[in-house]
Design an enzyme around this catalytic site. Structure first.
Site, PDB file in Angstrom:
ATOM      1  N   SER A 236       3.099   2.539   4.222  1.00 23.99           N
ATOM      2  CA  SER A 236       3.428   1.459   3.307  1.00 23.99           C
ATOM      3  C   SER A 236       4.614   0.676   3.847  1.00 23.99           C
ATOM      4  O   SER A 236       5.392   1.195   4.648  1.00 23.99           O
ATOM      5  CB  SER A 236       3.768   2.085   1.953  1.00 23.99           C
ATOM      6  OG  SER A 236       3.666   1.152   0.928  1.00 23.99           O
ATOM      7  N   GLU A 314      -6.636  -2.299   0.581  1.00 23.90           N
ATOM      8  CA  GLU A 314      -6.039  -1.909  -0.704  1.00 23.90           C
ATOM      9  C   GLU A 314      -4.563  -2.292  -0.805  1.00 23.90           C
ATOM     10  O   GLU A 314      -3.691  -1.421  -0.906  1.00 23.90           O
ATOM     11  CB  GLU A 314      -6.150  -0.384  -0.878  1.00 23.90           C
ATOM     12  CG  GLU A 314      -7.572   0.133  -0.887  1.00 23.90           C
ATOM     13  CD  GLU A 314      -7.655   1.652  -0.794  1.00 23.90           C
ATOM     14  OE1 GLU A 314      -8.689   2.195  -1.195  1.00 23.90           O
ATOM     15  OE2 GLU A 314      -6.693   2.290  -0.308  1.00 23.90           O
ATOM     16  N   PRO A 315      -4.242  -3.566  -0.790  1.00 19.76           N
ATOM     17  CA  PRO A 315      -2.823  -3.938  -0.922  1.00 19.76           C
ATOM     18  C   PRO A 315      -2.309  -3.710  -2.344  1.00 19.76           C
ATOM     19  O   PRO A 315      -3.018  -3.974  -3.318  1.00 19.76           O
ATOM     20  CB  PRO A 315      -2.824  -5.435  -0.598  1.00 19.76           C
ATOM     21  CG  PRO A 315      -4.200  -5.900  -0.970  1.00 19.76           C
ATOM     22  CD  PRO A 315      -5.122  -4.735  -0.681  1.00 19.76           C
ATOM     23  N   GLY A 316      -1.094  -3.216  -2.454  1.00 18.97           N
ATOM     24  CA  GLY A 316      -0.443  -3.072  -3.754  1.00 18.97           C
ATOM     25  C   GLY A 316       0.839  -3.888  -3.771  1.00 18.97           C
ATOM     26  O   GLY A 316       0.936  -4.942  -4.402  1.00 18.97           O
ATOM     27  N   ARG A 317       1.826  -3.403  -2.986  1.00 10.66           N
ATOM     28  CA  ARG A 317       3.148  -4.042  -2.950  1.00 10.66           C
ATOM     29  C   ARG A 317       3.070  -5.540  -2.659  1.00 10.66           C
ATOM     30  O   ARG A 317       3.786  -6.335  -3.270  1.00 10.66           O
ATOM     31  CB  ARG A 317       3.968  -3.350  -1.855  1.00 10.66           C
ATOM     32  CG  ARG A 317       5.414  -3.757  -1.809  1.00 10.66           C
ATOM     33  CD  ARG A 317       6.102  -3.210  -0.546  1.00 10.66           C
ATOM     34  NE  ARG A 317       5.739  -1.858  -0.216  1.00 10.66           N
ATOM     35  CZ  ARG A 317       6.446  -0.773  -0.541  1.00 10.66           C
ATOM     36  NH1 ARG A 317       7.566  -0.897  -1.210  1.00 10.66           N
ATOM     37  NH2 ARG A 317       6.035   0.432  -0.183  1.00 10.66           N
ATOM     38  N   ARG A 360      13.923   3.615  -6.390  1.00 11.89           N
ATOM     39  CA  ARG A 360      13.635   3.463  -4.951  1.00 11.89           C
ATOM     40  C   ARG A 360      14.893   3.586  -4.064  1.00 11.89           C
ATOM     41  O   ARG A 360      14.821   4.202  -3.001  1.00 11.89           O
ATOM     42  CB  ARG A 360      12.898   2.148  -4.674  1.00 11.89           C
ATOM     43  CG  ARG A 360      11.519   2.091  -5.353  1.00 11.89           C
ATOM     44  CD  ARG A 360      10.661   0.926  -4.878  1.00 11.89           C
ATOM     45  NE  ARG A 360      10.194   1.112  -3.530  1.00 11.89           N
ATOM     46  CZ  ARG A 360      10.722   0.537  -2.460  1.00 11.89           C
ATOM     47  NH1 ARG A 360      11.730  -0.319  -2.587  1.00 11.89           N
ATOM     48  NH2 ARG A 360      10.251   0.788  -1.266  1.00 11.89           N
ATOM     49  N   TYR A 364      14.340   6.473  -1.492  1.00  8.05           N
ATOM     50  CA  TYR A 364      14.017   6.070  -0.116  1.00  8.05           C
ATOM     51  C   TYR A 364      15.173   5.375   0.596  1.00  8.05           C
ATOM     52  O   TYR A 364      14.979   4.870   1.707  1.00  8.05           O
ATOM     53  CB  TYR A 364      12.829   5.084  -0.105  1.00  8.05           C
ATOM     54  CG  TYR A 364      11.684   5.446  -1.003  1.00  8.05           C
ATOM     55  CD1 TYR A 364      10.923   6.596  -0.768  1.00  8.05           C
ATOM     56  CD2 TYR A 364      11.332   4.639  -2.079  1.00  8.05           C
ATOM     57  CE1 TYR A 364       9.864   6.919  -1.594  1.00  8.05           C
ATOM     58  CE2 TYR A 364      10.270   4.960  -2.905  1.00  8.05           C
ATOM     59  CZ  TYR A 364       9.541   6.111  -2.662  1.00  8.05           C
ATOM     60  OH  TYR A 364       8.501   6.425  -3.479  1.00  8.05           O
ATOM     61  N   CYS A 391      24.286   9.472 -14.817  1.00 14.22           N
ATOM     62  CA  CYS A 391      25.295  10.444 -14.388  1.00 14.22           C
ATOM     63  C   CYS A 391      24.954  10.991 -13.017  1.00 14.22           C
ATOM     64  O   CYS A 391      24.579  12.166 -12.886  1.00 14.22           O
ATOM     65  CB  CYS A 391      25.410  11.561 -15.406  1.00 14.22           C
ATOM     66  SG  CYS A 391      26.484  11.053 -16.725  1.00 14.22           S
TER      67      CYS A 391
HETATM   68  N1  LLP Z   1      -4.067   2.790  -0.700  1.00 14.56           N
HETATM   69  C1  LLP Z   1      -3.646   4.060  -0.682  1.00 14.56           C
HETATM   70  C2  LLP Z   1      -4.614   5.128  -0.441  1.00 14.56           C
HETATM   71  C3  LLP Z   1      -2.293   4.369  -0.885  1.00 14.56           C
HETATM   72  O1  LLP Z   1      -1.892   5.622  -0.854  1.00 14.56           O
HETATM   73  C4  LLP Z   1      -1.374   3.306  -1.121  1.00 14.56           C
HETATM   74  C5  LLP Z   1       0.035   3.591  -1.330  1.00 14.56           C
HETATM   75  C6  LLP Z   1      -1.868   1.992  -1.144  1.00 14.56           C
HETATM   76  C7  LLP Z   1      -3.222   1.774  -0.923  1.00 14.56           C
HETATM   77  C8  LLP Z   1      -0.997   0.809  -1.412  1.00 14.56           C
HETATM   78  O2  LLP Z   1       0.039   0.658  -0.500  1.00 14.56           O
HETATM   79  P1  LLP Z   1       0.928  -0.683  -0.535  1.00 14.56           P
HETATM   80  O3  LLP Z   1       0.035  -1.839  -0.161  1.00 14.56           O
HETATM   81  O4  LLP Z   1       1.471  -0.843  -1.911  1.00 14.56           O
HETATM   82  O5  LLP Z   1       1.994  -0.430   0.450  1.00 14.56           O
HETATM   83  N2  LLP Z   1       6.441   4.630  -3.767  1.00 14.56           N
HETATM   84  C9  LLP Z   1       6.560   4.097  -2.423  1.00 14.56           C
HETATM   85  C10 LLP Z   1       5.229   3.630  -1.889  1.00 14.56           C
HETATM   86  C11 LLP Z   1       4.190   4.704  -1.931  1.00 14.56           C
HETATM   87  C12 LLP Z   1       2.856   4.188  -1.469  1.00 14.56           C
HETATM   88  C13 LLP Z   1       1.822   5.196  -1.720  1.00 14.56           C
HETATM   89  N3  LLP Z   1       0.515   4.771  -1.383  1.00 14.56           N
HETATM   90  C14 LLP Z   1       7.577   2.970  -2.439  1.00 14.56           C
HETATM   91  O6  LLP Z   1       8.127   2.682  -3.485  1.00 14.56           O
HETATM   92  O7  LLP Z   1       7.855   2.377  -1.399  1.00 14.56           O
END
Ligand code: LLP
Length: 468
Positions: A236, A314-317, A360, A364, A391
């Site tokens: 990620s 599969e974009p999220g962020r 975060r 991280y 705290c």
């Molecule tokens: N697909 C799969 C199978 C994943 O495990 C993830 C993220 C994504 C897609 C989406 O990734 P992205 O496009 O959002 O980077 N909590 C951490 C990030 C953990 C990501 C876990 N998997 C953070 O806050 O940086």
């Protein structure tokens, strides 16, 4: 022996020319500072938002989410079309999931990736088409699998031999043939601009490359399962093509071998596309990433004389990150003298949230920026650290920033690029209730997730005697 002086700030941090400026690489496009110095987002004044909804407050710019979704879908569609492939782009709900968000991203042509029963229910409640949902997870419970099969989830990404058999039984019980992808570790692990390739990945997700043929054979042996292809997610917050290209080469090789034993129409390369949190971050434009990754797949396919499979991502962020801004109110300000031998001071600016709404930095070491939002200021910038109210000394919101030196209790601070993995990772440490999420668009604000209240917290605590 004296302790050598350490730099109080990282090398990338610059004293800003204008501590009031909103960097368009980090803030939503709608974020502006009006003539009276107040920041507005989606056409809504932050003072108005704070007055009406309280602080801390997650502000999500609907148009910004939609624009990223449209741009990213278009980037992958263009890239795939250039090689005659179809593509489906899933929004990775773990970054931020609410029913409103499901509506926005599905409106913009995205499918949905969920990884728990809870995310699945939000996706369904938000109106996602079950066939356009992918279900992930290394330990999906029998109940979660049952629910997924029952509602007709389009793809289950299987993660272990145990799960293959469990899912096959579940599908057989429901009298359906469940399409599946096999999650594999390509051995490529990428973070930001670097990647590391190993033969064996020492982590919990998926099958090792060497196990994948057995996993495929196991899936194909079950009449209640249909093998669609392979899935891989390499990490990620990735800024460049190289890690994806290396992973694609390994995956296409495996894909070609498995294809020799039966139909294999799909390849899912996961998410991981990075965003800018600070001026130090420089992710490649998504169009370049999409073109580069798809070209790498196409080259590998051509080298093996096989057609390019249908693709999925599969974009999220990258969809929600830049659309979110968290508003806090300053409660205390405290100058602290540093032992750097140069008489430097750091201004500790305490706000009314912290690691409960954004863990975060603590988890991280994530870096953010902050701006004084309820007014502008000409005061000289002061090296500052924005901290929360918890705290714990690691309760940091923004580790290093130059804020106007006159920042004072009652001011509103805004922290941009908080749309991804803040709301979704939030907790109740120190029994701090979680903030509301307000969507802003065209000058109006509406609550899409209400704030938690002390009453919510108390309602779960059933007392020493227990209840029922
Ligand atoms: N697909 C799969 C199978 C994943 O495990 C993830 C993220 C994504 C897609 C989406 O990734 P992205 O496009 O959002 O980077 N909590 C951490 C990030 C953990 C990501 C876990 N998997 C953070 O806050 O940086």
């Amino acid at each position: 022996m004296s302790v050598p002086p350490t730099s109080p700030a990282p090398a990338w941090l610059r004293v800003p020319d204008d501590a009031n400026a909103l960097d368009p690489r980090i803030w939503p496009a709608s974020a502006t500072r009006s003539a009276d110095g107040v920041v507005s987002i989606g056409g809504v004044d932050v003072r108005e938002l704070a007055r009406t909804h309280g602080t801390p407050l997650y502000v999500l710019d609907e148009d910004e989410v939609r624009a990223h979704a449209r741009r990213i879908v278009a980037a992958f569609e263009t890239a795939a079309a250039a090689h005659g492939a179809a593509v489906r782009v899933y929004y990775a709900g773990k970054a931020f999931l609410s029913t409103a968000l499901v509506r926005w991203v599905t409106d913009e042509g995205m499918a949905l990736d969920v990884c728990t029963g809870g995310e699945l229910e939000i996706a369904l409640r938000g109106g996602a088409t079950p066939e356009r949902i992918g279900f992930h997870g290394n330990n999906k419970s029998p109940a979660e699998l049952d629910r997924a099969v029952q509602v007709g989830v389009g793809t289950v990404i299987v993660d272990s031999f145990v799960e293959i058999d469990r899912l096959a039984d579940t599908a057989a019980r429901h009298g359906v043939v469940q399409p599946v992808l096999i999650r594999v570790n390509s051995g490529v692990h990428a973070e930001t601009h670097e990647f590391l390739a190993t033969a064996h990945e020492d982590q919990k997700f998926g099958f090792a490359m060497a196990q994948a043929p057995d996993a495929a054979a196991r899936v194909r042996a079950h009449p209640s399962l249909r093998l669609l292809g392979l899935h891989c997610h390499i990490g990620s917050q990735i800024f460049g093509v190289a890690g994806f290209a290396e992973s694609a080469a390994r995956l296409v090789d495996l894909h070609a071998r498995l294809r020799a034993h039966g139909d294999l129409p799909l390849l899912n390369l996961g998410g991981g596309f990075g965003i800018a949190y600070t001026a130090a971050d420089d992710p490649a434009p998504i169009e370049d990433l999409a073109a580069g990754i798809v070209a790498a797949v196409a080259d590998e396919c051509a080298a093996r004389g096989i057609p390019v499979p249908d693709l999925a991502f599969e974009p999220g962020r990258a969809i929600v990150g830049q659309a979110g801004v968290t508003l806090y109110e300053v409660g205390t300000v405290k100058p602290v003298a540093l032992d750097d031998g140069a008489g430097t001071q750091r201004l500790y600016v305490s706000v009314d949230g912290g690691m409960s709404d954004n863990p975060r930095p603590a988890l991280y070491g994530a870096q953010y920026t902050a701006r004084l939002a309820s007014r502008s200021s000409d005061a000289a910038p002061a090296l500052s650290r924005v901290v929360g109210k918890h705290c714990e000394s690691g309760d940091i919101v923004v580790d290093h920033e130059y804020l106007p030196g006159d920042v004072t209790p009652g001011d509103l601070l805004a922290v941009p690029a908080t749309g991804a993995y803040c709301f979704s990772l939030a907790g109740n440490y120190n029994h701090v209730p979680r903030p509301a999420v307000v969507a802003v668009r065209a000058g109006t604000a509406r609550v899409i997730v209400r704030a938690e209240t002390i009453a919510d917290l108390l309602s779960r605590d059933v007392g020493a005697e227990g209840k029922a």
